[in-house]
Design a protein around this motif. Structure first.
Motif, PDB file in Angstrom:
ATOM      1  N   MET A   1       0.830  -1.206   0.000  1.00  0.00           N
ATOM      2  CA  MET A   1       0.000   0.000   0.000  1.00  0.00           C
ATOM      3  C   MET A   1       0.867   1.260   0.000  1.00  0.00           C
ATOM      4  N   GLN A   2       1.977   1.201   0.740  1.00  0.00           N
ATOM      5  CA  GLN A   2       2.871   2.359   0.800  1.00  0.00           C
ATOM      6  C   GLN A   2       3.446   2.669  -0.589  1.00  0.00           C
ATOM      7  N   GLN A   3       3.866   1.613  -1.290  1.00  0.00           N
ATOM      8  CA  GLN A   3       4.423   1.800  -2.634  1.00  0.00           C
ATOM      9  C   GLN A   3       3.386   2.414  -3.576  1.00  0.00           C
ATOM     10  N   LEU A   4       2.157   1.914  -3.446  1.00  0.00           N
ATOM     11  CA  LEU A   4       1.088   2.430  -4.302  1.00  0.00           C
ATOM     12  C   LEU A   4       0.826   3.912  -4.003  1.00  0.00           C
ATOM     13  N   VAL A   5       0.748   4.243  -2.712  1.00  0.00           N
ATOM     14  CA  VAL A   5       0.500   5.642  -2.342  1.00  0.00           C
ATOM     15  C   VAL A   5       1.677   6.521  -2.798  1.00  0.00           C
ATOM     16  N   ASP A   6       2.920   6.031  -2.633  1.00  0.00           N
ATOM     17  CA  ASP A   6       4.087   6.799  -3.100  1.00  0.00           C
ATOM     18  C   ASP A   6       3.996   7.059  -4.602  1.00  0.00           C
ATOM     19  N   ASP A   7       3.636   6.014  -5.363  1.00  0.00           N
ATOM     20  CA  ASP A   7       3.538   6.181  -6.822  1.00  0.00           C
ATOM     21  C   ASP A   7       2.411   7.136  -7.200  1.00  0.00           C
ATOM     22  N   LEU A   8       1.301   7.061  -6.468  1.00  0.00           N
ATOM     23  CA  LEU A   8       0.186   7.980  -6.758  1.00  0.00           C
ATOM     24  C   LEU A   8       0.599   9.424  -6.492  1.00  0.00           C
ATOM     25  N   ILE A   9       1.331   9.634  -5.398  1.00  0.00           N
ATOM     26  CA  ILE A   9       1.789  10.989  -5.074  1.00  0.00           C
ATOM     27  C   ILE A   9       2.766  11.472  -6.155  1.00  0.00           C
ATOM     28  N   SER A  10       3.700  10.589  -6.565  1.00  0.00           N
ATOM     29  CA  SER A  10       4.656  10.976  -7.621  1.00  0.00           C
ATOM     30  C   SER A  10       3.916  11.407  -8.875  1.00  0.00           C
ATOM     31  N   LEU A  11       2.963  10.576  -9.292  1.00  0.00           N
ATOM     32  CA  LEU A  11       2.223  10.883 -10.523  1.00  0.00           C
ATOM     33  C   LEU A  11       1.525  12.234 -10.424  1.00  0.00           C
ATOM     34  N   SER A  12       0.861  12.500  -9.307  1.00  0.00           N
ATOM     35  CA  SER A  12       0.095  13.747  -9.239  1.00  0.00           C
ATOM     36  C   SER A  12       1.039  14.947  -9.166  1.00  0.00           C
ATOM     37  N   ARG A  13       2.223  14.771  -8.520  1.00  0.00           N
ATOM     38  CA  ARG A  13       3.198  15.883  -8.497  1.00  0.00           C
ATOM     39  C   ARG A  13       3.710  16.177  -9.904  1.00  0.00           C
ATOM     40  N   ILE A  14       4.075  15.110 -10.617  1.00  0.00           N
ATOM     41  CA  ILE A  14       4.636  15.304 -11.963  1.00  0.00           C
ATOM     42  C   ILE A  14       3.601  15.979 -12.857  1.00  0.00           C
ATOM     43  N   GLU A  15       2.358  15.538 -12.719  1.00  0.00           N
ATOM     44  CA  GLU A  15       1.292  16.126 -13.531  1.00  0.00           C
ATOM     45  C   GLU A  15       1.058  17.585 -13.179  1.00  0.00           C
ATOM     46  N   ALA A  16       1.099  17.890 -11.872  1.00  0.00           N
ATOM     47  CA  ALA A  16       0.861  19.275 -11.439  1.00  0.00           C
ATOM     48  C   ALA A  16       1.940  20.198 -12.008  1.00  0.00           C
ATOM     49  N   GLU A  17       3.148  19.630 -12.236  1.00  0.00           N
ATOM     50  CA  GLU A  17       4.258  20.471 -12.706  1.00  0.00           C
ATOM     51  C   GLU A  17       4.423  20.442 -14.223  1.00  0.00           C
ATOM     52  N   ARG A  18       3.455  19.879 -14.925  1.00  0.00           N
ATOM     53  CA  ARG A  18       3.726  19.582 -16.336  1.00  0.00           C
ATOM     54  C   ARG A  18       3.958  20.805 -17.214  1.00  0.00           C
ATOM     55  N   PHE A  19       3.526  21.997 -16.761  1.00  0.00           N
ATOM     56  CA  PHE A  19       3.730  23.175 -17.606  1.00  0.00           C
ATOM     57  C   PHE A  19       5.037  23.902 -17.313  1.00  0.00           C
ATOM     58  N   SER A  20       5.761  23.477 -16.275  1.00  0.00           N
ATOM     59  CA  SER A  20       7.053  24.127 -16.013  1.00  0.00           C
ATOM     60  C   SER A  20       8.167  23.203 -16.493  1.00  0.00           C
TER      61      SER A  20
END
Ligand code: ADP
Length: 269
Positions: free
Chosen positions: A81-100
């Protein structure tokens, strides 16, 4: 509107009404994503609760060996579960930064070294070596160091996981045009049938869900690779020969290629 049955990772189905217009397509993707992510979290959670309940029964908890075994299962499920949550957080961070566009000069060879160290145990278990091949000087790209490391890590971990035991994994750097470099991660595994290739970078898409899960995979690794590559204005090319292995090539704008005479440096772990 049309009625659609979407398969969930464990074979269950989600029934939904789908609006075919583009305006609703991204909203639909978001809804599917939340449904999939919740579903992925539910299985380890149910296991955890089940074992915690069993351990409240004195008989199970009284036997030291059983207690240890159950606690180990609970730890494994919590880590999943920790790995899944870490990956979900990574994905949403990368997406949030996609215009910079990230611009820090990042030399890639030290990142491979770090990845090699962190994959030591997995490489040892598979009896595989990670071989680095480099031509034409030090590869340096403008980017986000942590994300580039994660990109390399995800590809190398997959190459080790899905590679044949005893076979080397190669990470190759070479020029691909005047201001582009290509990093290719090559494995000698079972390969991937062509019909799966276009869908591999979709979130939670797996060729063999049972195999992926038993190896601790979250199904998000390649989605993360795709988003990091896009944020770096790069391109991902996947090719595979079933029975021989796969190649994941990432093309990235290069900051500088110190033009040494062509050298090939091979390092081994
Ligand atoms: P997972 O956590 O399942 O490995 P990924 O997003 O990293 O998720 O990969 C998605 C799927 O693509 C995997 O489940 C696997 O079926 C397939 N795959 C990824 N890398 C490789 C590879 N090097 N060789 C064969 N199949 C691979």
């Amino acid at each position: 509107w049309e009625m659609v049955l979407s398969p969930l990772p464990d074979g269950d189905r989600l029934v939904r009404l789908q609006d075919r217009s583009d305006a609703h397509a991204s909203e639909q993707m978001r809804v599917d994503f939340v449904a999939n992510a919740s579903h992925e979290l539910r299985t380890p959670l149910a296991t955890l609760i089940g074992f915690a309940e069993t351990l409240q029964d004195d008989e199970a908890a009284g036997d030291k060996a059983t207690l240890q075994r159950f606690l180990k299962i609970m730890e494994d499920e919590a880590r999943r579960m920790q790995q899944l949550v870490d990956d979900l957080i990574s994905l949403s961070r990368i997406e949030a930064e996609r215009f910079s566009v990230p611009r820090e000069p990042v030399p890639l060879l030290p990142l491979v070294e770090e990845v090699r160290n962190s994959c030591d145990r997995l490489a040892e278990e598979k009896n595989s070596r990670i071989v680095v091949e480099q031509t034409n000087g030090e590869p340096v790209v403008p980017g986000d160091r942590a994300q580039l490391q994660q990109l390399i890590q995800n590809l190398v971990v997959n190459a080790l996981k899905y590679g044949k035991p005893g076979a080397d994994v190669t990470v190759r750097f070479e020029p691909a045009g005047p201001e582009m470099i290509r990093m290719t991660v090559i494995d000698r595994g079972d390969g991937i049938a062509p019909e799966h290739l276009p869908r591999l970078t979709e979130r939670f898409y797996r060729v063999d869900p049972g195999r992926s899960r038993s190896m601790g995979g979250t199904g998000l690794g390649l989605a993360i690779v795709k988003h990091i590559t896009q944020r770096h204005r790069g391109r991902l090319d996947i090719s595979s020969k079933p029975g021989e292995g796969s190649r994941f090539a990432v093309y990235l704008p290069a900051l500088s290629s110190k033009s040494h005479a062509t050298v090939t440096e091979v390092t081994r772990s």
